[in-house]
Design a protein around this motif. Structure first.
Motif, PDB file in Angstrom:
ATOM      1  N   MET A   1       0.836  -1.196   0.000  1.00 59.36           N
ATOM      2  CA  MET A   1       0.000   0.000   0.000  1.00 59.36           C
ATOM      3  C   MET A   1       0.872   1.248   0.000  1.00 59.36           C
ATOM      4  O   MET A   1       2.012   1.224   0.444  1.00 59.36           O
ATOM      5  CB  MET A   1      -0.904   0.030   1.239  1.00 59.36           C
ATOM      6  N   THR A   2       0.322   2.335  -0.466  1.00 59.50           N
ATOM      7  CA  THR A   2       0.992   3.624  -0.381  1.00 59.50           C
ATOM      8  C   THR A   2       0.086   4.594   0.339  1.00 59.50           C
ATOM      9  O   THR A   2      -1.126   4.439   0.353  1.00 59.50           O
ATOM     10  CB  THR A   2       1.313   4.184  -1.778  1.00 59.50           C
ATOM     11  N   THR A   3       0.687   5.597   0.935  1.00 61.60           N
ATOM     12  CA  THR A   3      -0.104   6.612   1.607  1.00 61.60           C
ATOM     13  C   THR A   3      -0.439   7.716   0.616  1.00 61.60           C
ATOM     14  O   THR A   3      -0.144   7.642  -0.549  1.00 61.60           O
ATOM     15  CB  THR A   3       0.667   7.177   2.812  1.00 61.60           C
ATOM     16  N   THR A   4      -1.062   8.767   1.113  1.00 62.79           N
ATOM     17  CA  THR A   4      -1.491   9.820   0.212  1.00 62.79           C
ATOM     18  C   THR A   4      -0.311  10.557  -0.378  1.00 62.79           C
ATOM     19  O   THR A   4       0.754  10.650   0.238  1.00 62.79           O
ATOM     20  CB  THR A   4      -2.376  10.840   0.966  1.00 62.79           C
ATOM     21  N   ARG A  61      -7.852  17.851   4.317  1.00 65.13           N
ATOM     22  CA  ARG A  61      -8.213  16.574   3.705  1.00 65.13           C
ATOM     23  C   ARG A  61      -8.606  15.533   4.753  1.00 65.13           C
ATOM     24  O   ARG A  61      -8.691  14.346   4.448  1.00 65.13           O
ATOM     25  CB  ARG A  61      -7.053  16.050   2.846  1.00 65.13           C
ATOM     26  N   LEU A  62      -8.843  15.986   5.979  1.00 69.34           N
ATOM     27  CA  LEU A  62      -9.244  15.069   7.042  1.00 69.34           C
ATOM     28  C   LEU A  62     -10.761  15.017   7.165  1.00 69.34           C
ATOM     29  O   LEU A  62     -11.449  16.015   6.909  1.00 69.34           O
ATOM     30  CB  LEU A  62      -8.657  15.507   8.382  1.00 69.34           C
ATOM     31  N   LEU A  63     -11.283  13.866   7.557  1.00 70.55           N
ATOM     32  CA  LEU A  63     -12.691  13.771   7.885  1.00 70.55           C
ATOM     33  C   LEU A  63     -12.927  14.388   9.266  1.00 70.55           C
ATOM     34  O   LEU A  63     -11.988  14.647  10.018  1.00 70.55           O
ATOM     35  CB  LEU A  63     -13.141  12.312   7.869  1.00 70.55           C
ATOM     36  N   SER A  64     -14.185  14.621   9.588  1.00 66.40           N
ATOM     37  CA  SER A  64     -14.504  15.354  10.812  1.00 66.40           C
ATOM     38  C   SER A  64     -13.914  14.709  12.058  1.00 66.40           C
ATOM     39  O   SER A  64     -13.455  15.416  12.973  1.00 66.40           O
ATOM     40  CB  SER A  64     -16.026  15.450  10.967  1.00 66.40           C
ATOM     41  N   HIS A  65     -13.894  13.365  12.112  1.00 65.12           N
ATOM     42  CA  HIS A  65     -13.425  12.682  13.316  1.00 65.12           C
ATOM     43  C   HIS A  65     -11.916  12.484  13.325  1.00 65.12           C
ATOM     44  O   HIS A  65     -11.379  11.954  14.306  1.00 65.12           O
ATOM     45  CB  HIS A  65     -14.102  11.315  13.451  1.00 65.12           C
ATOM     46  N   VAL A 297     -11.841   9.084  -0.841  1.00 65.52           N
ATOM     47  CA  VAL A 297     -11.775  10.211  -1.781  1.00 65.52           C
ATOM     48  C   VAL A 297     -10.702  11.218  -1.368  1.00 65.52           C
ATOM     49  O   VAL A 297      -9.776  11.487  -2.138  1.00 65.52           O
ATOM     50  CB  VAL A 297     -13.154  10.888  -1.925  1.00 65.52           C
ATOM     51  N   PRO A 298     -10.759  11.807  -0.164  1.00 66.51           N
ATOM     52  CA  PRO A 298      -9.706  12.766   0.195  1.00 66.51           C
ATOM     53  C   PRO A 298      -8.321  12.138   0.304  1.00 66.51           C
ATOM     54  O   PRO A 298      -7.315  12.813   0.108  1.00 66.51           O
ATOM     55  CB  PRO A 298     -10.172  13.339   1.533  1.00 66.51           C
ATOM     56  N   ARG A 299      -8.248  10.847   0.601  1.00 71.66           N
ATOM     57  CA  ARG A 299      -6.933  10.206   0.718  1.00 71.66           C
ATOM     58  C   ARG A 299      -6.317   9.883  -0.643  1.00 71.66           C
ATOM     59  O   ARG A 299      -5.111   9.666  -0.738  1.00 71.66           O
ATOM     60  CB  ARG A 299      -7.051   8.925   1.548  1.00 71.66           C
ATOM     61  N   ASP A 300      -7.142   9.817  -1.659  1.00 70.54           N
ATOM     62  CA  ASP A 300      -6.635   9.589  -3.017  1.00 70.54           C
ATOM     63  C   ASP A 300      -5.671   8.412  -3.050  1.00 70.54           C
ATOM     64  O   ASP A 300      -4.510   8.528  -3.438  1.00 70.54           O
ATOM     65  CB  ASP A 300      -5.945  10.854  -3.547  1.00 70.54           C
TER      66      ASP A 300
END
Length: 326
Positions: A1-4, A61-65, A297-300
């Protein structure tokens, strides 16, 4: 895996500065497999190894939590380690963002290997699965009010129904922000329809939420559990959330081995079959499917694994919706 794509490597000098109160760093390597934070194994000149975890800095690019998640991770370790639960010990926290652009936590290095790469069979595989159940039970024995995400009043509440409703509403808002199509009105109706089941949860138990095999360390020969990591998304709520989180693509409530380990550690069986429990499990599978649908989606995400992952998440969400409707 790769990160964003926005993640960049941390210079060794910066890691040296962060761990200086613990010891002198001589080398470090980045640990792969995570999809959120950056984690490094740092070697000290006295032979010890420590782990440095730092949060991403692109908060847009973070979700609310996902804001201030490392502070929640440190809290869980600080609550669990003194009780003898197999988690790393916090050596220091750095919220100053002086040496690194984001929050950082330095913890002890766990022995063993991640369960998802251990290739265990027979008795060793059984030992590992029972160990996961036991760890869940030990964490769930810790209670802390209010319900919901720790130190996030907007994602918590005096009751589990209130807290879980706010958690779902925040996800639906995130979905709208990132253009993820979800049947929001139907989801809200199901929350109301199963509100009485949510009210059956009266104790705010510590719930890891992400005990999948990549976050569980075991002895590669015996399968003995050596620790659990990454409780950054922990909540205080219904223990059944962990039953879903430890096997997001499966049906862990049918896992007799895991539930046997849980019962032995807790001294009682975990209810996964009553009408209330079944309703809540369905809600939590739907909740987790929504999390995984929105966050991609935000993590692409990048890599050959993404297409299969996306298809599985879509299937998981469809199955969860069908189950909760029935």
């Amino acid at each position: 895996m790769t990160t964003t794509p926005t993640d960049v490597s941390v210079p060794l000098d910066a890691l040296r500065a962060v761990v200086a109160p613990v010891g002198r760093a001589t080398s470090a390597e980045r640990l792969t497999g995570g999809l959120f934070a950056m984690t490094y194994r740092v070697h000290l000149d006295d032979g010890r190894r420590v782990v440095v975890k730092t949060a991403p800095t692109g908060t847009d690019r973070l979700l609310s939590h996902e804001h201030d998640l490392l502070r929640a991770e440190a809290l869980v370790y600080e609550l669990a380690h003194p009780r003898g639960i197999a988690v790393p010990r916090v050596l220091l926290t750095d919220w100053s963002r002086t040496h690194l652009p984001g929050d950082a936590v330095v913890v002890t290095h766990l022995d063993g290997v991640p369960l998802d790469g251990a290739d265990l069979e027979g008795d060793a595989a059984t030992t590992a699965r029972r160990g996961v159940g036991a760890a869940m039970a030990q964490l769930h024995a810790i209670e802390r009010a209010p319900f919901g995400y720790p130190d996030k009043p907007e994602l918590g509440g005096a009751t589990w129904r209130e807290a879980f409703g706010r958690m779902v509403e925040a996800l639906l808002a995130d979905a709208g922000r990132w253009g993820v199509a979800l049947p929001a009105d139907e989801i809200r109706r199901e929350l109301v329809r199963h509100g009485a089941a949510l009210d059956d949860v009266t104790r705010p138990s510590l719930v890891h939420t992400d005990l999948w095999p990549g976050n569980v360390f075991v002895d590669p020969v015996s399968g003995r559990l050596t620790g659990v990591i990454d409780p950054e998304r922990a909540i205080f709520g219904d223990p059944l959330v962990d039953v879903v989180g430890c096997d997001p693509f499966g049906r862990s409530q049918d896992d007799a081995t895991l539930l046997g380990g849980y019962a032995e550690a807790a001294g009682a069986q975990l209810d996964v079959t009553s009408p209330s429990a079944c309703a809540r499990l369905a809600l939590y599978r739907l909740w987790l499917a929504i999390v995984m649908s929105v966050e991609r989606v935000p993590r692409d995400y990048q890599g050959d694994w993404v297409a299969g992952y996306d298809a599985e998440v879509d299937r998981m969400r469809a199955v969860a919706l069908a189950e909760i409707r029935s």
